[in-house]
Design a protein around this motif. Structure first.
Motif, PDB file in Angstrom:
ATOM      1  N   UNK A   1     -59.257 -64.169   0.590  1.00 57.53           N
ATOM      2  CA  UNK A   1     -60.434 -63.650  -0.113  1.00 57.53           C
ATOM      3  C   UNK A   1     -60.710 -64.430  -1.393  1.00 57.53           C
ATOM      4  N   UNK A   2     -59.664 -64.843  -2.102  1.00 51.50           N
ATOM      5  CA  UNK A   2     -59.843 -65.663  -3.305  1.00 51.50           C
ATOM      6  C   UNK A   2     -60.496 -66.989  -2.935  1.00 51.50           C
ATOM      7  N   UNK A   3     -60.057 -67.586  -1.823  1.00 52.76           N
ATOM      8  CA  UNK A   3     -60.637 -68.846  -1.380  1.00 52.76           C
ATOM      9  C   UNK A   3     -62.116 -68.679  -1.026  1.00 52.76           C
TER      10      UNK A   3
ATOM     11  N   UNK B   1     -54.096 -58.814  14.929  1.00 57.45           N
ATOM     12  CA  UNK B   1     -53.464 -58.541  16.220  1.00 57.45           C
ATOM     13  C   UNK B   1     -52.040 -58.035  16.014  1.00 57.45           C
ATOM     14  N   UNK B   2     -51.339 -58.592  15.063  1.00 54.73           N
ATOM     15  CA  UNK B   2     -49.978 -58.132  14.788  1.00 54.73           C
ATOM     16  C   UNK B   2     -49.965 -56.677  14.351  1.00 54.73           C
TER      17      UNK B   2
ATOM     18  N   UNK C   1     -56.477 -67.535  11.485  1.00 51.23           N
ATOM     19  CA  UNK C   1     -55.218 -66.831  11.255  1.00 51.23           C
ATOM     20  C   UNK C   1     -55.438 -65.347  10.986  1.00 51.23           C
ATOM     21  N   UNK C   2     -56.606 -64.968  10.503  1.00 51.42           N
ATOM     22  CA  UNK C   2     -56.907 -63.553  10.264  1.00 51.42           C
ATOM     23  C   UNK C   2     -56.808 -62.761  11.564  1.00 51.42           C
TER      24      UNK C   2
ATOM     25  N   UNK D   1     -63.010 -76.690   5.634  1.00 54.28           N
ATOM     26  CA  UNK D   1     -62.128 -76.838   6.791  1.00 54.28           C
ATOM     27  C   UNK D   1     -60.942 -75.884   6.679  1.00 54.28           C
ATOM     28  N   UNK D   2     -60.349 -75.820   5.493  1.00 54.07           N
ATOM     29  CA  UNK D   2     -59.232 -74.905   5.266  1.00 54.07           C
ATOM     30  C   UNK D   2     -59.658 -73.463   5.489  1.00 54.07           C
ATOM     31  N   UNK D   3     -60.834 -73.110   5.056  1.00 54.66           N
ATOM     32  CA  UNK D   3     -61.359 -71.766   5.253  1.00 54.66           C
ATOM     33  C   UNK D   3     -61.505 -71.454   6.743  1.00 54.66           C
ATOM     34  N   UNK D   4     -61.948 -72.429   7.527  1.00 59.25           N
ATOM     35  CA  UNK D   4     -62.069 -72.230   8.971  1.00 59.25           C
ATOM     36  C   UNK D   4     -60.724 -72.002   9.632  1.00 59.25           C
ATOM     37  N   UNK D   5     -59.723 -72.752   9.225  1.00 59.68           N
ATOM     38  CA  UNK D   5     -58.378 -72.585   9.790  1.00 59.68           C
ATOM     39  C   UNK D   5     -57.810 -71.222   9.417  1.00 59.68           C
TER      40      UNK D   5
END
Length: 71
Positions: free
Chosen positions: A19-21, A63-64, A57-58, A49-53
């Motif tokens: 969220x900070x990003x 899912x976990x 992961x979210x 790009x980092x935001x897309x990666x």
């Protein structure tokens, strides 16, 4: 400290960082004072790009936590 508590803390830290990003990217994109002039070095492309990666992961984190199977 139990394993579930550690997993919860790591998930919470990841979500807060995510969220900070997002706030940083939106602030830079919207603001004229933070935006760099054309031709100058800017890392906004790499941050996007980092935001897309991290967005991918979210789904794994959700899912976990919401998985129905009992372990």
């Amino acid at each position: 400290m139990g394993i579930r508590k550690i997993q919860f803390i790591l998930s919470l830290l990841f979500l807060i960082g995510y969220l900070v990003l997002i706030v940083i990217v939106l602030t830079v994109e919207v603001s004229d004072t933070f935006n760099m002039q054309k031709g100058e070095n800017s890392l906004i492309g790499e941050i996007n790009i980092l935001l897309g990666v991290l967005t991918g992961a979210i789904a794994q984190i959700l899912n976990f936590w919401f998985n129905e199977s009992d372990k």
